[in-house]
Design a protein around this motif. Structure first.
Motif, PDB file in Angstrom:
ATOM      1  N   LYS A  32      86.127  -9.405 159.017  1.00  0.00           N
ATOM      2  CA  LYS A  32      86.439  -8.247 158.182  1.00  0.00           C
ATOM      3  C   LYS A  32      87.407  -8.720 157.107  1.00  0.00           C
ATOM      4  CE  LYS A  32      87.311  -5.735 161.860  1.00  0.00           C
ATOM      5  NZ  LYS A  32      87.827  -4.670 162.710  1.00  0.00           N
ATOM      6  N   HIS A  33      87.388  -8.059 155.969  1.00  0.00           N
ATOM      7  CA  HIS A  33      88.337  -8.442 154.932  1.00  0.00           C
ATOM      8  C   HIS A  33      88.964  -7.202 154.300  1.00  0.00           C
ATOM      9  CE1 HIS A  33      84.862  -8.694 151.741  1.00  0.00           C
ATOM     10  NE2 HIS A  33      84.857  -7.573 152.381  1.00  0.00           N
ATOM     11  N   ALA A  34      90.123  -7.425 153.725  1.00  0.00           N
ATOM     12  CA  ALA A  34      90.854  -6.333 153.086  1.00  0.00           C
ATOM     13  C   ALA A  34      90.797  -6.527 151.582  1.00  0.00           C
ATOM     14  CB  ALA A  34      92.295  -6.319 153.570  1.00  0.00           C
ATOM     15  N   LEU A  35      90.221  -5.549 150.880  1.00  0.00           N
ATOM     16  CA  LEU A  35      90.094  -5.661 149.426  1.00  0.00           C
ATOM     17  C   LEU A  35      91.048  -4.710 148.718  1.00  0.00           C
ATOM     18  CD1 LEU A  35      86.193  -5.891 149.177  1.00  0.00           C
ATOM     19  CD2 LEU A  35      87.862  -7.714 149.326  1.00  0.00           C
ATOM     20  N   SER A  36      91.855  -4.008 149.501  1.00  0.00           N
ATOM     21  CA  SER A  36      92.724  -3.013 148.893  1.00  0.00           C
ATOM     22  C   SER A  36      94.090  -3.582 148.510  1.00  0.00           C
ATOM     23  CB  SER A  36      92.900  -1.832 149.854  1.00  0.00           C
ATOM     24  OG  SER A  36      93.241  -2.315 151.137  1.00  0.00           O
ATOM     25  N   GLY A  37      94.470  -4.684 149.155  1.00  0.00           N
ATOM     26  CA  GLY A  37      95.770  -5.273 148.839  1.00  0.00           C
ATOM     27  C   GLY A  37      96.926  -4.421 149.349  1.00  0.00           C
ATOM     28  N   GLY A  38      98.111  -4.704 148.826  1.00  0.00           N
ATOM     29  CA  GLY A  38      99.277  -3.924 149.223  1.00  0.00           C
ATOM     30  C   GLY A  38      99.756  -4.275 150.616  1.00  0.00           C
ATOM     31  N   GLU A  70      83.094  -3.693 145.328  1.00  0.00           N
ATOM     32  CA  GLU A  70      83.824  -4.756 146.043  1.00  0.00           C
ATOM     33  C   GLU A  70      84.194  -5.902 145.097  1.00  0.00           C
ATOM     34  OE1 GLU A  70      81.964  -4.344 150.553  1.00  0.00           O
ATOM     35  OE2 GLU A  70      80.762  -5.284 149.003  1.00  0.00           O
ATOM     36  N   ARG A  71      83.269  -6.237 144.178  1.00  0.00           N
ATOM     37  CA  ARG A  71      83.548  -7.310 143.209  1.00  0.00           C
ATOM     38  C   ARG A  71      84.738  -6.947 142.326  1.00  0.00           C
ATOM     39  NH1 ARG A  71      77.634  -9.355 141.155  1.00  0.00           N
ATOM     40  NH2 ARG A  71      76.525  -8.801 143.046  1.00  0.00           N
ATOM     41  N   ILE A  72      84.757  -5.699 141.882  1.00  0.00           N
ATOM     42  CA  ILE A  72      85.865  -5.266 141.017  1.00  0.00           C
ATOM     43  C   ILE A  72      87.180  -5.283 141.807  1.00  0.00           C
ATOM     44  CG2 ILE A  72      86.780  -3.260 139.756  1.00  0.00           C
ATOM     45  CD1 ILE A  72      83.788  -2.684 139.007  1.00  0.00           C
ATOM     46  N   MET A 108      92.802 -17.612 144.025  1.00  0.00           N
ATOM     47  CA  MET A 108      92.158 -18.877 144.407  1.00  0.00           C
ATOM     48  C   MET A 108      90.717 -18.633 144.842  1.00  0.00           C
ATOM     49  SD  MET A 108      95.068 -21.063 146.346  1.00  0.00           S
ATOM     50  CE  MET A 108      94.135 -22.555 146.162  1.00  0.00           C
ATOM     51  N   LEU A 109      90.540 -17.551 145.604  1.00  0.00           N
ATOM     52  CA  LEU A 109      89.192 -17.204 146.055  1.00  0.00           C
ATOM     53  C   LEU A 109      88.303 -16.872 144.857  1.00  0.00           C
ATOM     54  CD1 LEU A 109      87.406 -16.499 148.583  1.00  0.00           C
ATOM     55  CD2 LEU A 109      88.137 -14.143 148.235  1.00  0.00           C
ATOM     56  N   ALA A 110      88.850 -16.118 143.907  1.00  0.00           N
ATOM     57  CA  ALA A 110      88.066 -15.719 142.732  1.00  0.00           C
ATOM     58  C   ALA A 110      87.721 -16.943 141.885  1.00  0.00           C
ATOM     59  CB  ALA A 110      88.843 -14.696 141.912  1.00  0.00           C
ATOM     60  N   ASP A 149      80.334 -11.174 137.660  1.00  0.00           N
ATOM     61  CA  ASP A 149      79.038 -11.814 137.910  1.00  0.00           C
ATOM     62  C   ASP A 149      79.190 -13.002 138.855  1.00  0.00           C
ATOM     63  OD1 ASP A 149      78.177 -10.031 136.046  1.00  0.00           O
ATOM     64  OD2 ASP A 149      78.194 -11.485 134.386  1.00  0.00           O
ATOM     65  N   LYS A 150      80.359 -13.621 138.809  1.00  0.00           N
ATOM     66  CA  LYS A 150      80.589 -14.813 139.638  1.00  0.00           C
ATOM     67  C   LYS A 150      81.143 -14.472 141.018  1.00  0.00           C
ATOM     68  CE  LYS A 150      81.081 -17.968 135.828  1.00  0.00           C
ATOM     69  NZ  LYS A 150      82.001 -18.527 134.834  1.00  0.00           N
ATOM     70  N   LEU A 151      81.315 -13.181 141.275  1.00  0.00           N
ATOM     71  CA  LEU A 151      81.881 -12.768 142.555  1.00  0.00           C
ATOM     72  C   LEU A 151      80.832 -12.036 143.390  1.00  0.00           C
ATOM     73  CD1 LEU A 151      85.326 -11.474 141.223  1.00  0.00           C
ATOM     74  CD2 LEU A 151      84.797 -13.720 142.159  1.00  0.00           C
ATOM     75  N   GLY A 152      79.605 -12.564 143.344  1.00  0.00           N
ATOM     76  CA  GLY A 152      78.501 -11.850 143.986  1.00  0.00           C
ATOM     77  C   GLY A 152      78.403 -12.059 145.477  1.00  0.00           C
TER      78      GLY A 152
END
Ligand SMILES: *[C@@H]1O[C@H](CO)[C@@H](O)[C@H](O)[C@H]1NC(C)=O
Ligand SMILES: *[C@@H]1O[C@H](CO)[C@@H](O)[C@H](O)[C@H]1NC(C)=O
Ligand SMILES: *[C@@H]1O[C@H](CO)[C@@H](O)[C@H](O)[C@H]1NC(C)=O
Length: 226
Positions: A32-38, A70-72, A108-110, A149-152
């Motif tokens: 699982k991953h967290a894309l919300s940050g904070g 998710e990409r955004i 780094m991931l991006a 486009d590169k974060l597909g």
């Protein structure tokens, strides 16, 4: 006596060899991953990794393409210099679940365009003792705005690391050191073609001493000194 010792040694080696093979196992890792940050990340499903044999280190990775939202989110995490976190829940074949949190800088991931590595550490008993996320490429976090486009899609490679000790290895150098020590020891063992007595005198001498002492304390023995 000598034959008996060698026989015991062979039996011991056989038992240990058998154990090594038995300690293979399969695991499923729910990512699982967290894309919300904070400070309070919310974990959402990222995918599943199946490792049918920890000994053979082959993994089947199943991850869906990311949605535009998710990409955004990942792009935003990177631009905000926030952290990208995963929660890897390992389900071993004894049904015991353990979760490991791993964190990297989102930029780094991006910049690596979602090309990441999952390092799975396994102890000598075949238990997973750590799962960590690593970026293999030379992402430098220069603050570039990576296009969505590169974060597909994640292109994840899984590495299974076998450790001799029960502690979680954090640095590759530590594992290298262990490996080198092991190799050096094996080389020494190969070189060791000394005679049986030369090799095992440290065990034989105490036995002889005990026998001498016990015969010396025996009053019937010649020259028994009290
Ligand atoms: C990670 O996932 C496991 C299993 O879903 C859960 O029990 C655990 O609380 C999660 N950890 C965090 C920090 O959210
Ligand atoms: C990054 O690029 C996107 C368009 O791809 C744009 O909407 C966004 O504002 C840019 N962010 C920054 C911090 O430049
Ligand atoms: C061990 O083997 C090496 C060559 O393989 C030889 O030079 C050496 O003398 C041997 N040592 C003993 C104690 O037999």
């Amino acid at each position: 006596m000598k034959q008996l010792l060698i026989f015991c040694l062979l039996v011991w080696l056989f038992i240990n060899y058998g154990n090594c093979i038995e300690h293979d196992s399969s695991v499923v890792i729910n990512l699982k991953h967290a894309l919300s940050g904070g400070p309070n990340p919310v974990f959402k499903d990222r995918g599943t990794i199946t490792i049918p044999s920890l000994r053979l280190s082959q993994a089947v990775v199943h991850q869906k393409r990311l949605t535009d939202v998710e990409r955004i989110q990942i792009q935003k995490l990177a631009n905000d210099n926030d952290l990208y976190r995963i929660n890897a829940t390992v389900i071993a074949n004894d049904e015991i679940e353990r979760s490991f949190i791993s964190t990297i800088k989102a930029c780094m991931l991006a910049e690596a365009e979602l090309d990441d590595r999952l390092s799975v550490s396994v102890d000598y008993m075949g238990r997973v003792i750590g799962v960590s996320l690593v970026i293999a490429s030379k992402a430098t976090c220069e603050g570039s705005n990576v296009s969505i486009d590169k974060l597909g899609e994640f292109t994840t490679n899984v590495y299974v690391r076998h450790t001799e000790t029960g502690i979680i290895p954090d640095t590759a150098t530590y594992i290298d050191k262990l490996q080198k020590e092991k190799e050096a020891k094996e080389r020494d063992d190969h070189k060791d073609n000394r005679s049986f007595l030369a090799k095992y005198w440290i065990y034989i001498v105490p036995v002889v001493i005990v026998m001498v002492i016990s015969s010396a304390t025996n009053p019937e023995a010649q020259g028994g000194g009290q």
